[in-house]
Design a protein around this motif. Structure first.
Motif, PDB file in Angstrom:
ATOM      1  N   ASP A   1      -1.168 -12.709  -4.773  1.00  0.00           N
ATOM      2  CA  ASP A   1      -0.945 -12.047  -4.207  1.00  0.00           C
ATOM      3  C   ASP A   1       0.112 -11.240  -3.854  1.00  0.00           C
ATOM      4  N   LEU A   2      -0.482  -9.753  -4.132  1.00  0.00           N
ATOM      5  CA  LEU A   2       0.856  -8.978  -4.302  1.00  0.00           C
ATOM      6  C   LEU A   2       0.702  -8.393  -2.453  1.00  0.00           C
ATOM      7  N   LEU A   3       1.817  -8.367  -2.156  1.00  0.00           N
ATOM      8  CA  LEU A   3       2.869  -6.947  -0.417  1.00  0.00           C
ATOM      9  C   LEU A   3       2.873  -6.525  -1.175  1.00  0.00           C
ATOM     10  N   ARG A   4       2.519  -5.610  -0.722  1.00  0.00           N
ATOM     11  CA  ARG A   4       2.174  -3.885  -0.441  1.00  0.00           C
ATOM     12  C   ARG A   4       2.961  -3.355   0.538  1.00  0.00           C
ATOM     13  N   THR A   5       2.546  -3.570   1.861  1.00  0.00           N
ATOM     14  CA  THR A   5       2.710  -3.263   3.214  1.00  0.00           C
ATOM     15  C   THR A   5       3.832  -4.626   3.930  1.00  0.00           C
ATOM     16  N   ILE A   6       4.925  -4.364   4.503  1.00  0.00           N
ATOM     17  CA  ILE A   6       5.407  -5.034   5.916  1.00  0.00           C
ATOM     18  C   ILE A   6       5.269  -4.283   6.490  1.00  0.00           C
ATOM     19  N   ASP A   7       4.570  -4.313   7.543  1.00  0.00           N
ATOM     20  CA  ASP A   7       5.081  -3.879   9.153  1.00  0.00           C
ATOM     21  C   ASP A   7       4.983  -2.247   8.473  1.00  0.00           C
ATOM     22  N   GLY A   8       3.891  -2.379   7.894  1.00  0.00           N
ATOM     23  CA  GLY A   8       3.627  -0.536   7.590  1.00  0.00           C
ATOM     24  C   GLY A   8       4.721   0.103   6.503  1.00  0.00           C
ATOM     25  N   ARG A   9       5.296  -0.373   6.663  1.00  0.00           N
ATOM     26  CA  ARG A   9       6.251   0.475   5.312  1.00  0.00           C
ATOM     27  C   ARG A   9       5.633  -0.214   3.855  1.00  0.00           C
TER      28      ARG A   9
ATOM     29  N   GLY B   1      -6.182  -9.294  -6.077  1.00  0.00           N
ATOM     30  CA  GLY B   1      -7.721  -8.229  -7.347  1.00  0.00           C
ATOM     31  C   GLY B   1      -7.159  -7.156  -6.941  1.00  0.00           C
ATOM     32  N   SER B   2      -9.132  -6.239  -6.670  1.00  0.00           N
ATOM     33  CA  SER B   2      -8.738  -4.717  -5.974  1.00  0.00           C
ATOM     34  C   SER B   2      -8.830  -4.856  -4.600  1.00  0.00           C
ATOM     35  N   VAL B   3      -8.789  -5.617  -3.305  1.00  0.00           N
ATOM     36  CA  VAL B   3      -8.728  -5.850  -2.101  1.00  0.00           C
ATOM     37  C   VAL B   3      -7.614  -6.212  -1.321  1.00  0.00           C
ATOM     38  N   LEU B   4      -7.598  -4.618  -0.831  1.00  0.00           N
ATOM     39  CA  LEU B   4      -6.034  -4.864   0.402  1.00  0.00           C
ATOM     40  C   LEU B   4      -6.561  -5.101   1.778  1.00  0.00           C
ATOM     41  N   ARG B   5      -5.846  -6.240   2.168  1.00  0.00           N
ATOM     42  CA  ARG B   5      -6.280  -6.885   3.507  1.00  0.00           C
ATOM     43  C   ARG B   5      -5.230  -7.035   4.065  1.00  0.00           C
ATOM     44  N   GLU B   6      -5.478  -6.754   5.584  1.00  0.00           N
ATOM     45  CA  GLU B   6      -4.659  -6.737   6.835  1.00  0.00           C
ATOM     46  C   GLU B   6      -4.238  -7.928   7.127  1.00  0.00           C
ATOM     47  N   LYS B   7      -3.092  -8.798   7.309  1.00  0.00           N
ATOM     48  CA  LYS B   7      -2.436  -9.580   7.698  1.00  0.00           C
ATOM     49  C   LYS B   7      -1.716  -9.984   9.085  1.00  0.00           C
TER      50      LYS B   7
END
Length: 408
Positions: A151-159, A193-199
């Motif tokens: 999985d790719l980490l795109r944001t952490i706490d909005g950053r 993949g192409s899906v971005l989810r917030e956890k």
């Protein structure tokens, strides 16, 4: 009051502690490492630590008595001894000198014992330059939330962190800047993949697995082809926490006859020097591991006799290999015991000695440097591997190991 020596990295990237001989290195948040911690140990008295210090190499250090006196005067005046000590260290030019309050230092001690506060994610740089989940700790918050390796980490706490240094992403995961405690939350933007989810995950206290062992390469057929090399053994050392050196030694002793060893020290930000020396003893039959000085007094570290000196050995390193891990790498390289593969190591080789302040805080001040058996200084220089590779390092290392007759 002073204690053991250890090895960790820069303060914003580490979490240290004390012991009998440690070369401290920033715990877990070091470059190219993950959010799973990478060092620390426990001791009632602070230990000496080895840390990179361009400033100290130039002689910019501060006297421990001066720091203690400033803290004592502040406490007597009803002010913060910790803040007074921090001002003295800041003015001194000791780049890696630092002051920690009691809670921070307790965190360091727990980390060296193999526990930390986090979500159970180890991160790495992907082939595309993004921050990728390298490993998920089973049963940890990330695992329970469905985060998976790859999985790719795109944001952490909005950053946004997708093009930021891995160390920075790891610091955010652990909540280093806010001294986040167990129970605090962190919001991750995770892409699969192409899906971005917030956890949204809650940080907890986790135990680390500093050493992992697995077989690589084909297994040798029972009796049909005795000349075929055994599968090699990969020993991945994330950090030199308490007991990790013995785990390395046991893994070497338990490896199949004829199997080579690929020792992976990438992203290892250091830890307890005693553990690094024990790990070196797994491959050496006694002899010098490193020398170091403390305020001009020369000292030496020696391997125990009886190590496996015949088994083919390749060591993997990168820019996240620091302190105690560099000490081990330098010993195996200088002694001609291993072929080193990867990228130049971080270059952290100065020794810091912690001392307790009147209000219970701990000041760590640079007091010396360590060198490899051949007399090479590591601080600010790092160690250049025998085979420098930019990509596919593990595959290249396996090829080298196979060429040495160690299988893979």
């Amino acid at each position: 009051m002073s204690g053991p020596v250890r090895c960790f990295g820069p303060r914003g990237v580490r979490r240290g502690a004390a012991l009998t001989l440690v070369f401290a290195s920033v715990l877990a948040t070091a470059a190219a490492t993950g959010s799973l911690p990478r060092d620390k140990a426990k001791s009632p008295v602070p230990a000496a630590r080895s840390v990179t210090s361009a400033a100290s190499a130039a002689g910019a250090t501060v006297d421990g008595d001066e720091v203690a006196s400033a803290a004592a005067r502040a406490v007597a005046d009803g002010k913060s001894g910790t803040e007074a000590a921090e001002r003295v260290v800041s003015r001194s030019g000791d780049r890696w000198g630092a002051v920690y309050d009691e809670r921070q230092y307790e965190e360091f001690e727990q980390a060296l014992d193999g526990s930390y506060t986090g979500v159970g994610i180890a991160a790495k740089r992907s082939a595309d330059g993004l921050v990728e989940v390298a490993r998920v700790q089973p049963g940890g918050p990330a695992d329970l939330a469905g985060v998976e390796p790859g999985d790719l980490l795109r944001t952490i706490d909005g950053r946004r962190v997708d093009r930021r240094p891995v160390a920075e992403a790891v610091a955010l995961l652990r909540g280093d800047s806010t001294e986040a405690a167990a129970g605090s939350t962190v919001v991750l933007g995770v892409q699969r993949g192409s899906v971005l989810r917030e956890k949204t995950l809650s940080r907890v206290r986790l135990s680390t697995e500093a050493v992992t062992v697995r077989r690589i390469g084909p297994d040798r057929p029972a009796s049909s082809a005795p000349a075929t090399p055994s599968a090699a053994v990969l020993i991945d050392v994330d950090s030199f926490t308490r007991g990790s050196g013995t785990e390395v030694r046991d893994a070497v002793r338990g490896a199949p006859a004829g199997a080579g060893v690929l020792l992976d020290l990438r992203g290892n930000s250091g830890g307890l020097v005693t553990e690094a020396v024990t790990a070196a003893s797994a491959f050496l039959d006694g002899g010098l591991v490193a020398t170091y000085d403390v305020r001009g007094e020369q000292r030496a570290l020696y391997a125990e006799p009886g190590g496996d000196t015949d088994r083919p050995l390749v060591v993997l390193v990168d820019g996240g290999t620091m302190s105690a891990a560099e000490l081990l790498t330098g010993a195996l390289q200088d002694r001609g015991r291993a072929v080193t593969v990867g990228a130049r190591t971080f270059g952290k080789g100065s020794v810091q000695m912690p001392s307790r302040l009147p209000d219970g805080a701990v000041a760590e001040l640079t007091v010396g440097h360590y060198r490899t058996p051949a007399g090479r200084g590591v601080d600010g220089r790092g160690i250049t591997p025998d085979l420098v590779v930019d990509s596919r390092a593990e595959q290249r290392a396996e090829t080298v190991l196979s060429g040495l007759g160690g299988g893979s």
